[in-house]
Design a protein around this motif. Structure first.
Motif, PDB file in Angstrom:
ATOM      1  N   LYS A   3       0.773  -1.198  -0.251  1.00 49.39           N
ATOM      2  CA  LYS A   3      -0.033  -0.215   0.026  1.00 49.39           C
ATOM      3  C   LYS A   3       0.905   1.128   0.061  1.00 49.39           C
ATOM      4  N   ILE A   4       0.650   2.284  -0.985  1.00 48.52           N
ATOM      5  CA  ILE A   4       1.205   3.428  -1.176  1.00 48.52           C
ATOM      6  C   ILE A   4       0.200   4.556  -0.855  1.00 48.52           C
ATOM      7  N   LEU A   5       0.617   5.478   0.061  1.00 46.71           N
ATOM      8  CA  LEU A   5      -0.337   6.438   0.487  1.00 46.71           C
ATOM      9  C   LEU A   5       0.416   7.879  -0.279  1.00 46.71           C
ATOM     10  N   VAL A   6      -0.473   8.461  -1.216  1.00 50.24           N
ATOM     11  CA  VAL A   6       0.149   9.719  -1.635  1.00 50.24           C
ATOM     12  C   VAL A   6      -0.776  10.690  -1.016  1.00 50.24           C
ATOM     13  N   GLY A  34      -4.634  10.951  -0.835  1.00 55.16           N
ATOM     14  CA  GLY A  34      -5.616  11.597   0.084  1.00 55.16           C
ATOM     15  C   GLY A  34      -5.233  13.129  -0.201  1.00 55.16           C
ATOM     16  N   ASP A  35      -6.418  13.819  -0.241  1.00 55.93           N
ATOM     17  CA  ASP A  35      -6.547  15.181  -0.570  1.00 55.93           C
ATOM     18  C   ASP A  35      -7.628  15.989   0.424  1.00 55.93           C
ATOM     19  N   ILE A  36      -7.388  17.074   0.491  1.00 62.76           N
ATOM     20  CA  ILE A  36      -8.496  17.890   1.223  1.00 62.76           C
ATOM     21  C   ILE A  36      -9.648  18.285   0.204  1.00 62.76           C
ATOM     22  N   SER A  37      -9.350  18.039  -1.126  1.00 66.34           N
ATOM     23  CA  SER A  37     -10.566  17.939  -1.927  1.00 66.34           C
ATOM     24  C   SER A  37     -10.514  16.548  -2.540  1.00 66.34           C
ATOM     25  N   LEU A  38     -11.854  16.058  -2.021  1.00 67.85           N
ATOM     26  CA  LEU A  38     -12.034  14.571  -2.420  1.00 67.85           C
ATOM     27  C   LEU A  38     -12.269  14.750  -4.065  1.00 67.85           C
ATOM     28  N   ASN A  50      -6.689  -0.310  -8.987  1.00 61.84           N
ATOM     29  CA  ASN A  50      -5.792  -0.194  -7.724  1.00 61.84           C
ATOM     30  C   ASN A  50      -5.654   0.940  -7.327  1.00 61.84           C
ATOM     31  N   THR A  51      -6.764   1.768  -7.377  1.00 62.77           N
ATOM     32  CA  THR A  51      -6.391   3.225  -6.759  1.00 62.77           C
ATOM     33  C   THR A  51      -7.711   3.683  -6.119  1.00 62.77           C
ATOM     34  N   VAL A  52      -7.726   4.184  -4.878  1.00 67.60           N
ATOM     35  CA  VAL A  52      -8.719   4.874  -4.159  1.00 67.60           C
ATOM     36  C   VAL A  52      -8.702   6.156  -3.857  1.00 67.60           C
ATOM     37  N   ALA A  53      -9.560   6.997  -3.921  1.00 67.78           N
ATOM     38  CA  ALA A  53      -9.534   8.388  -3.267  1.00 67.78           C
ATOM     39  C   ALA A  53     -10.123   8.549  -2.100  1.00 67.78           C
ATOM     40  N   ILE A  54      -9.506   9.455  -1.113  1.00 63.40           N
ATOM     41  CA  ILE A  54     -10.074   9.643  -0.032  1.00 63.40           C
ATOM     42  C   ILE A  54      -9.855  11.166   0.411  1.00 63.40           C
ATOM     43  N   ARG A  55     -10.705  11.633   1.408  1.00 62.57           N
ATOM     44  CA  ARG A  55     -10.716  13.044   1.646  1.00 62.57           C
ATOM     45  C   ARG A  55      -9.763  12.848   2.799  1.00 62.57           C
ATOM     46  N   LEU A  56      -8.481  13.790   2.803  1.00 67.79           N
ATOM     47  CA  LEU A  56      -7.595  13.800   3.726  1.00 67.79           C
ATOM     48  C   LEU A  56      -7.212  15.072   4.325  1.00 67.79           C
ATOM     49  N   ASP A  57      -7.506  15.415   5.176  1.00 65.74           N
ATOM     50  CA  ASP A  57      -6.980  16.971   5.885  1.00 65.74           C
ATOM     51  C   ASP A  57      -5.782  16.717   6.735  1.00 65.74           C
ATOM     52  N   VAL A  58      -5.020  17.334   6.508  1.00 73.73           N
ATOM     53  CA  VAL A  58      -3.611  16.981   7.271  1.00 73.73           C
ATOM     54  C   VAL A  58      -3.679  17.551   8.560  1.00 73.73           C
ATOM     55  N   PHE A  59      -4.604  18.234   8.809  1.00 71.54           N
ATOM     56  CA  PHE A  59      -4.796  18.865  10.094  1.00 71.54           C
ATOM     57  C   PHE A  59      -5.673  18.045  11.085  1.00 71.54           C
ATOM     58  N   ASP A  60      -6.409  17.065  10.573  1.00 69.86           N
ATOM     59  CA  ASP A  60      -7.245  16.135  11.149  1.00 69.86           C
ATOM     60  C   ASP A  60      -6.359  15.171  11.710  1.00 69.86           C
ATOM     61  N   THR A  61      -5.930  15.114  12.825  1.00 69.94           N
ATOM     62  CA  THR A  61      -4.683  14.098  13.474  1.00 69.94           C
ATOM     63  C   THR A  61      -5.244  12.821  13.316  1.00 69.94           C
ATOM     64  N   ASP A  62      -6.411  12.523  13.756  1.00 70.75           N
ATOM     65  CA  ASP A  62      -6.871  11.193  13.677  1.00 70.75           C
ATOM     66  C   ASP A  62      -7.075  10.480  12.492  1.00 70.75           C
ATOM     67  N   SER A  63      -7.506  11.063  11.384  1.00 71.93           N
ATOM     68  CA  SER A  63      -7.555  10.524  10.009  1.00 71.93           C
ATOM     69  C   SER A  63      -6.256  10.167   9.395  1.00 71.93           C
ATOM     70  N   LYS A  65      -3.462   9.907  10.904  1.00 73.21           N
ATOM     71  CA  LYS A  65      -2.643   8.781  11.491  1.00 73.21           C
ATOM     72  C   LYS A  65      -3.074   7.629  11.117  1.00 73.21           C
ATOM     73  N   GLU A  66      -4.341   7.490  10.962  1.00 69.80           N
ATOM     74  CA  GLU A  66      -5.171   6.285  10.537  1.00 69.80           C
ATOM     75  C   GLU A  66      -4.652   5.796   9.112  1.00 69.80           C
ATOM     76  N   ALA A  67      -4.353   6.976   8.160  1.00 69.15           N
ATOM     77  CA  ALA A  67      -4.335   6.776   6.667  1.00 69.15           C
ATOM     78  C   ALA A  67      -2.673   6.185   6.818  1.00 69.15           C
ATOM     79  N   ILE A  68      -1.915   6.776   7.691  1.00 72.14           N
ATOM     80  CA  ILE A  68      -0.176   6.526   7.530  1.00 72.14           C
ATOM     81  C   ILE A  68      -0.195   5.405   7.991  1.00 72.14           C
ATOM     82  N   LYS A  69      -0.807   4.920   9.091  1.00 75.00           N
ATOM     83  CA  LYS A  69      -0.613   3.604   9.859  1.00 75.00           C
ATOM     84  C   LYS A  69      -1.014   2.447   8.713  1.00 75.00           C
TER      85      LYS A  69
END
Length: 456
Positions: A3-6, A34-38, A50-63, A65-69
């Motif tokens: 799994k690669i997270l961009v 992962g991007d703030i703009s889904l 083999n690709t999924v898009a998620i909304r990822l706000d870098v300032f939302d600590t919980d989400s 950390k979960e994505a990186i983990k």
């Protein structure tokens, strides 16, 4: 699957994602964007299996950390100031990471812990910095291995408009972050070495001290000095070098015209202009000029900057609509630099069918067997369109290649680092050639800056 997270779906990410997608079956990769703009993330995912898009706000600590983990390796394509939060999470969850940005002091402080955990935090592996490091070190190491001694190193890079899309008098369009173009060179004098002498160019003189370059097939360019060339002296192991100079490439004439904005004060970013949202472009221009009960804004500006009406400089300023009384700034509490950026974006954005161009030029001067020699190395890359730009290609491909090689344990040296080791630059430069990113080397007569030996 591995799994690669961009994180970040900006302009430089399209080619990087496509590289991973093209390799996904063979390399057993699953890519999460992962991007703030889904919407932006979905656009780059492009419904790839083999690709999924998620909304990822870098300032939302919980989400975050979960994505990186849940990933095996992290690629951070965020603005540089946000990398450190990602880096700390990568340390917590024992993940290696790759960025294209300069190593910040905060990132460097993590080095002992990164090494201790056997992780790789690869930075500065885009185009500049990145391809410039790798292509330079390949030649520098080759000269050293032959017993040569480096006496001159110059390196120039420019993000420009391709010749077929060059349609304005400035021979320039925005191919990356416009703000970085507007404030380029600020924050201190340019520092470099020429023939063993330390040289400094203050910001207000920067765009009138240029070097000239010739690239076969593409004509003549100019380059102005980057802010600090000297930090590469230690990084590249060039302690005894006589000349060390890094610069930014533009077409000839750009810097002289840009200097008008510097001299007027339009690039200032340290104060705001009152009532800016209601100003016209003409009001903005007039705000930097002396009051006159009789002279027009145009006449005052020409007189102040000593520009004749038949000078191409004047035509360049007219082309930007700086004197338009009807166009409004529409930005509250704006700095001069922010207003100038808006004015330039009206004219300098790439159209959908237009192409950008990256130009890189290295000069290596060295002594070998009592003889002075020179190698010039040039690389030109032209984009395909507004999405798959040369900038996206030259930034995204080396980032992606490094991430995959780290994942495959082909790059193994731990620590916070940049791509100056042979285990990094040799295979990546070779693979980049498959994508048309090729350096052309030419041996030349060494002249340096001081062929007569006079102290300068």
């Amino acid at each position: 699957m591995r799994k690669i997270l961009v994180i970040g779906a900006g302009k430089s990410t399209a080619v990087l994602i496509k590289y991973f997608q093209d390799k996904s079956v063979l390399e057993n990769l699953h890519i999460t964007i992962g991007d703030i703009s889904l919407e932006n993330a979905k656009k780059l995912a492009n419904k790839h299996p083999n690709t999924v898009a998620i909304r990822l706000d870098v300032f939302d600590t919980d989400s975050r950390k979960e994505a990186i983990k849940n990933a095996d390796i992290i690629v951070s394509m965020l603005p540089a100031r946000f990398h450190i939060e990602v880096a700390k999470d990568c340390l917590s969850y024992n993940k290696s990471m790759v960025t294209a940005s300069y190593v910040s002091p905060e990132m460097q402080e993590l080095d002992p812990e990164v090494r201790k955990k056997g992780l790789i935090f690869m930075n500065e592996i885009g185009v500049d910095p990145g391809i410039d490091h790798m292509s330079a070190m390949q030649v520098i190491d080759r000269i050293r291995n032959q017993g040569g001694k480096l006496i001159l190193f110059e390196s120039f890079t420019g993000g420009l408009v391709a010749p077929e899309s060059d349609t304005n008098l400035w021979n320039y369009k925005f191919t990356w972050n416009p703000r970085n173009v507007v404030v380029a060179g600020q924050g201190g004098a340019a520092e470099f070495l020429q023939e063993g002498t330390y040289k400094y160019i203050p910001y207000h003189k920067l765009f009138r001290r240029t070097e000239f370059l010739e690239v076969e097939g593409y004509g003549r360019f100019e380059a102005y000095a980057n802010r600090n060339s000297l930090k590469y002296q230690k990084i590249y192991g060039l302690d005894d070098i006589l000349t060390l100079y890094r610069g930014t490439i533009r077409r000839v004439g750009f810097s002289r015209a840009w200097n008008t904005f510097v001299q007027l004060g339009m690039t200032a970013d340290d104060y705001t202009i009152a009532n800016s949202e209601h100003m016209s472009y003409r009001d903005f221009t007039n705000s930097f000029l002396a009051y006159s009960p009789t002279d027009s804004v145009e006449l005052k500006l020409r007189h102040y900057l000593k520009i004749d009406q038949d000078d191409i400089m004047w035509d360049k300023l007219l082309e930007l609509d700086l004197f338009n009384p009807n166009k409004k700034v529409q930005i509250a509490n704006a700095t001069p630099a922010q207003i100038l950026q808006k004015i330039l974006m009206d004219e300098w954005l790439l159209a959908e069918d237009e192409k950008d161009m990256i130009v890189m030029y290295h000069k290596f001067g060295y002594e070998l067997n009592g003889e002075r020699k020179q190698i010039d190395a040039t690389m030109v890359s032209i984009g395909d369109d507004q999405t798959y730009t040369a900038m996206a290609r030259t930034v995204g491909l080396p980032v992606a290649m490094a991430a995959l090689r780290i994942l495959n344990k082909k790059i193994t040296t731990p620590g916070v680092q940049i791509p100056i080791a042979e285990e990094v630059y040799t295979p990546i430069l070779k693979e980049l050639e498959e994508y048309g990113i090729i350096f052309k080397e030419e041996e030349k007569e060494y002249l340096g800056y001081n062929p007569d030996g006079v102290k300068g």
